[in-house]
Design an enzyme around this catalytic site. Structure first.
Site, PDB file in Angstrom:
ATOM      1  N   LYS A  69       0.869  -1.187   0.000  1.00 33.21           N
ATOM      2  CA  LYS A  69       0.000   0.000   0.000  1.00 33.21           C
ATOM      3  C   LYS A  69       0.891   1.218   0.000  1.00 33.21           C
ATOM      4  O   LYS A  69       2.043   1.156   0.444  1.00 33.21           O
ATOM      5  CB  LYS A  69      -0.874   0.026   1.263  1.00 33.21           C
ATOM      6  CG  LYS A  69      -2.127   0.846   1.094  1.00 33.21           C
ATOM      7  CD  LYS A  69      -3.202   0.066   0.363  1.00 33.21           C
ATOM      8  CE  LYS A  69      -4.435   0.871   0.083  1.00 33.21           C
ATOM      9  NZ  LYS A  69      -5.551   0.014  -0.336  1.00 33.21           N
TER      10      LYS A  69
ATOM     11  N   ASP B 101      -7.025   4.260  -4.421  1.00 37.63           N
ATOM     12  CA  ASP B 101      -7.679   4.091  -3.121  1.00 37.63           C
ATOM     13  C   ASP B 101      -8.292   5.465  -2.835  1.00 37.63           C
ATOM     14  O   ASP B 101      -8.542   6.226  -3.786  1.00 37.63           O
ATOM     15  CB  ASP B 101      -6.662   3.662  -2.043  1.00 37.63           C
ATOM     16  CG  ASP B 101      -7.330   3.169  -0.757  1.00 37.63           C
ATOM     17  OD1 ASP B 101      -7.795   2.023  -0.725  1.00 37.63           O
ATOM     18  OD2 ASP B 101      -7.423   3.943   0.226  1.00 37.63           O
TER      19      ASP B 101
HETATM   20  P1  NDP Z   1     -12.966   7.725  -2.639  1.00 33.53           P
HETATM   21  O1  NDP Z   1     -11.889   8.727  -2.428  1.00 33.53           O
HETATM   22  O2  NDP Z   1     -13.519   7.529  -3.992  1.00 33.53           O
HETATM   23  O3  NDP Z   1     -14.196   8.032  -1.657  1.00 33.53           O
HETATM   24  C1  NDP Z   1     -14.002   8.083  -0.295  1.00 33.53           C
HETATM   25  C2  NDP Z   1     -15.333   8.408   0.358  1.00 33.53           C
HETATM   26  O4  NDP Z   1     -15.206   8.212   1.770  1.00 33.53           O
HETATM   27  C3  NDP Z   1     -15.744   9.855   0.171  1.00 33.53           C
HETATM   28  O5  NDP Z   1     -17.136   9.962   0.178  1.00 33.53           O
HETATM   29  C4  NDP Z   1     -15.135  10.526   1.396  1.00 33.53           C
HETATM   30  O6  NDP Z   1     -15.782  11.724   1.776  1.00 33.53           O
HETATM   31  C5  NDP Z   1     -15.334   9.462   2.451  1.00 33.53           C
HETATM   32  N1  NDP Z   1     -14.269   9.584   3.450  1.00 33.53           N
HETATM   33  C6  NDP Z   1     -12.944   9.400   3.255  1.00 33.53           C
HETATM   34  N2  NDP Z   1     -12.252   9.626   4.373  1.00 33.53           N
HETATM   35  C7  NDP Z   1     -13.169   9.970   5.293  1.00 33.53           C
HETATM   36  C8  NDP Z   1     -13.081  10.317   6.645  1.00 33.53           C
HETATM   37  N3  NDP Z   1     -11.899  10.379   7.287  1.00 33.53           N
HETATM   38  N4  NDP Z   1     -14.240  10.609   7.297  1.00 33.53           N
HETATM   39  C9  NDP Z   1     -15.445  10.571   6.648  1.00 33.53           C
HETATM   40  N5  NDP Z   1     -15.582  10.234   5.347  1.00 33.53           N
HETATM   41  C10 NDP Z   1     -14.460   9.940   4.693  1.00 33.53           C
HETATM   42  O7  NDP Z   1     -12.380   6.353  -2.056  1.00 33.53           O
HETATM   43  P2  NDP Z   1     -12.850   4.856  -2.360  1.00 33.53           P
HETATM   44  O8  NDP Z   1     -14.310   4.805  -2.549  1.00 33.53           O
HETATM   45  O9  NDP Z   1     -11.945   4.300  -3.388  1.00 33.53           O
HETATM   46  O10 NDP Z   1     -12.447   4.134  -0.977  1.00 33.53           O
HETATM   47  C11 NDP Z   1     -13.365   4.003   0.103  1.00 33.53           C
HETATM   48  C12 NDP Z   1     -12.899   2.890   1.022  1.00 33.53           C
HETATM   49  O11 NDP Z   1     -12.866   1.659   0.295  1.00 33.53           O
HETATM   50  C13 NDP Z   1     -11.511   3.050   1.622  1.00 33.53           C
HETATM   51  O12 NDP Z   1     -11.492   2.455   2.903  1.00 33.53           O
HETATM   52  C14 NDP Z   1     -10.637   2.220   0.687  1.00 33.53           C
HETATM   53  O13 NDP Z   1      -9.446   1.796   1.324  1.00 33.53           O
HETATM   54  C15 NDP Z   1     -11.566   1.065   0.405  1.00 33.53           C
HETATM   55  N6  NDP Z   1     -11.312   0.275  -0.796  1.00 33.53           N
HETATM   56  C16 NDP Z   1     -11.205   0.878  -2.018  1.00 33.53           C
HETATM   57  C17 NDP Z   1     -10.996   0.111  -3.152  1.00 33.53           C
HETATM   58  C18 NDP Z   1     -10.946   0.704  -4.504  1.00 33.53           C
HETATM   59  O14 NDP Z   1     -10.825  -0.070  -5.484  1.00 33.53           O
HETATM   60  N7  NDP Z   1     -11.082   2.004  -4.684  1.00 33.53           N
HETATM   61  C19 NDP Z   1     -10.816  -1.345  -3.051  1.00 33.53           C
HETATM   62  C20 NDP Z   1     -11.026  -1.882  -1.731  1.00 33.53           C
HETATM   63  C21 NDP Z   1     -11.241  -1.080  -0.663  1.00 33.53           C
HETATM   64  P3  NDP Z   1     -15.046  13.138   1.486  1.00 33.53           P
HETATM   65  O15 NDP Z   1     -15.097  13.281   0.007  1.00 33.53           O
HETATM   66  O16 NDP Z   1     -15.853  14.123   2.241  1.00 33.53           O
HETATM   67  O17 NDP Z   1     -13.652  12.997   2.021  1.00 33.53           O
HETATM   68  O1  2IT Z   2      -7.863  -1.675  -0.818  1.00 35.89           O
HETATM   69  C1  2IT Z   2      -7.805  -2.132  -1.994  1.00 35.89           C
HETATM   70  O2  2IT Z   2      -7.922  -3.344  -2.200  1.00 35.89           O
HETATM   71  C2  2IT Z   2      -7.602  -1.192  -3.088  1.00 35.89           C
HETATM   72  N1  2IT Z   2      -7.555   0.007  -2.854  1.00 35.89           N
HETATM   73  C3  2IT Z   2      -7.441  -1.715  -4.492  1.00 35.89           C
HETATM   74  C4  2IT Z   2      -6.015  -2.127  -4.738  1.00 35.89           C
HETATM   75  C5  2IT Z   2      -5.692  -2.500  -6.165  1.00 35.89           C
HETATM   76  O3  2IT Z   2      -4.504  -2.785  -6.383  1.00 35.89           O
HETATM   77  O4  2IT Z   2      -6.559  -2.530  -7.030  1.00 35.89           O
END
Ligand code: NDP
Ligand code: 2IT
Length: 454
Positions: A135, A175
């Site tokens: 990561k 992420d």
């Molecule tokens: P994005 O940046 O697209 O969206 C994040 C969302 O979460 C936004 O709505 C944001 O609100 C909110 N958020 C982030 N930090 C905080 C915080 N500290 N407090 C409150 N709200 C928060 O990220 P993703 O959708 O890609 O990721 C979301 C989660 O999913 C994370 O935990 C990530 O690690 C996990 N994940 C992502 C993957 C991927 O493929 N993208 C794969 C697997 C897991 P705001 O805009 O107001 O900050």
């Molecule tokens: O938490 C996760 O699994 C991710 N943010 C996706 C990682 C990836 O390599 O696609």
């Protein structure tokens, strides 16, 4: 923070691994939390797999193979210079090249990157694809920045990161705060410095330059496919369910879309400034336009949708629902939130985010008999489809959306089966946490045993 982990419930051999880890890095609370959760399910391995102890597998697996921290200088549109800290923790490469996302958020520090990298090892193992765990990211806040500022930041970040990655070495992706736009700028800079079109060096690329269909949708869709299997195992389905999804980013949007395609109604989404209730069900096209195109807030969604109301006070977990999908960030769902959910009759919590539910909240869900899916299983669809993107890049090909989505679906069904079968094998039937941790861990540990002391 570490005092809150009760090592007396661990066998002596695992307790000492945890105590030494806390002593080495006493201020890494998120990392301690992630490790404790895994170790607390590995007790049966102490007896069943004596070679793990003889070969110090537990000690080795909690220590990253390599941790990089670097300066990221960049200038804003006014010519002012800023300095951020960049990270890449290459945690384990026993199963394949390091693989895992990059997070750009002001809260990023070494503890958060280590917890995410540690989770990634076992998640990637569960996908069945040959990927190690890593990561990275930076304590950079993309909010309010212009496209040009984001580009300069990404270019500076990649100028250092490119020394440490490659299609057979380490393959970053998105992420929080890193999506298609950022991957584009990162890939451009990598290609320029290396003078090489190494498509497989990053995943989440655009569809015309090496990206995979369904990668954008994959984490949210995969989460719902996994949750659908959990319901199916109980003769139930998403049809008619009231669903609450926290967050409104990549994972939240596509979890909402898929849940509604399967007949559920998503009645709430959120961001860091508050949450929206929409009793008509979230209009996904409007949400995508607000968040993906205009980079707006959920309050903008509410302002444009007559059936929606925005709340800056209170908690999204107080919204009554059958299914809760936390898709924002770590530790966003605590004891109070879970108590509210249980009070309102929640049947299932499935994690889209990484470690969104606190340990106390997980215990409470367990006590109340609520179905619970840990993120390392239920959100593995994103990285799984990244693995499919790497396969397509190696074959210099691109599969259609339906084919890629079908493979994603099959992988999520497989992870669900593997979790349940492993939980059965270890005498904890129906325990998705133990099933996911044991299945993910054993595969990596056995590869480490086979590959000798490295
Ligand atoms: P994005 O940046 O697209 O969206 C994040 C969302 O979460 C936004 O709505 C944001 O609100 C909110 N958020 C982030 N930090 C905080 C915080 N500290 N407090 C409150 N709200 C928060 O990220 P993703 O959708 O890609 O990721 C979301 C989660 O999913 C994370 O935990 C990530 O690690 C996990 N994940 C992502 C993957 C991927 O493929 N993208 C794969 C697997 C897991 P705001 O805009 O107001 O900050
Ligand atoms: O938490 C996760 O699994 C991710 N943010 C996706 C990682 C990836 O390599 O696609």
């Amino acid at each position: 923070m570490s005092e809150k982990f009760d090592t007396s419930q661990l066998p002596r051999e695992l307790a000492s691994v945890f105590d030494e880890l806390v002593a080495r890095d006493p201020h890494q609370g998120e990392f301690h939390q992630a490790v404790f959760e895994v170790l607390s399910t590995l007790t049966p391995l102490v007896e069943r797999k004596p070679e793990y102890q003889d070969l110090a597998i537990f000690e080795r697996i909690v220590e990253p193979e390599r941790q990089l921290m670097f300066r990221v200088p960049w200038s804003d549109d006014q010519g002012h210079i800023h300095v951020n800290r960049g990270f890449r923790v290459q945690f384990n490469s026993a199963l394949g090249p390091y693989k895992g996302g990059l997070r750009f958020h002001p809260s990023v520090n070494l503890s958060i990157i280590k917890f995410l990298g540690f989770e990634q090892i076992f998640k990637n193992s569960l996908t069945g694809l040959p990927m190690g765990g890593a990561k990275g990211g930076a304590n950079f806040n993309p909010k309010g920045k212009s496209d040009a500022e984001i580009m300069r930041f990404c270019q500076s970040f990649m100028t250092e990161l490119q020394r440490h990655i490659g299609p057979n070495v380490d393959v970053p992706a998105g992420d929080i705060g890193v999506g298609g736009r950022e991957i584009g700028y990162l890939f451009g800079q990598y290609r320029r410095i290396r003078n090489s079109f190494d498509a497989g060096v990053l995943t989440g690329k655009g569809l015309t330059w090496g990206g995979s269909f369904a990668r954008t949708e994959a984490t949210g869709y995969g989460l719902v496919y996994f949750a659908q299997e959990m319901l199916r195992a109980r003769g139930d389905s998403f049809e008619g369910k009231r669903v609450v999804v926290s967050g409104s980013g990549n994972v939240a949007i596509y979890a909402t879309e898929k849940a509604q395609q399967l007949g559920a109604k998503v009645v709430a989404v959120s961001d860091s400034s508050g949450f929206v209730i929409d009793e008509e069900g979230i209009d996904v096209d409007l949400l995508k336009d607000v968040k993906e195109v205009r980079r707006g807030r959920v309050s903008d969604y509410a302002a444009e949708r007559p059936s929606a109301h925005f709340f800056s006070e209170g908690s999204i977990w107080e919204v009554p629902c059958d299914v809760a999908l936390p898709c924002a960030t770590q530790n966003e769902l605590g004891l109070e939130g879970v108590e509210a959910l249980i009070h309102n009759g929640v049947q299932m919590v499935a994690e889209g985010a990484n470690m969104p539910t606190t340990p106390e909240a997980i215990d409470e869900l367990r006590r109340a008999g609520v179905l619970y899916a840990p993120g390392k299983a239920s959100n593995a669809g994103g990285v799984a489809t990244s693995g499919l993107e790497m396969q397509q890049n190696s074959g210099r090909t691109q599969w259609p959306f339906e084919e890629t989505d079908a493979k994603l679906h099959q992988i999520m069904v497989g992870i669900h089966e593997n979790c349940l079968a492993t939980a059965d094998e270890y005498g904890v039937p129906g325990d998705y946490v133990a099933g996911a941790n044991l299945a993910g861990f054993i595969k990596v540990a056995d590869a480490m045993v086979a590959q000798g002391l490295i």
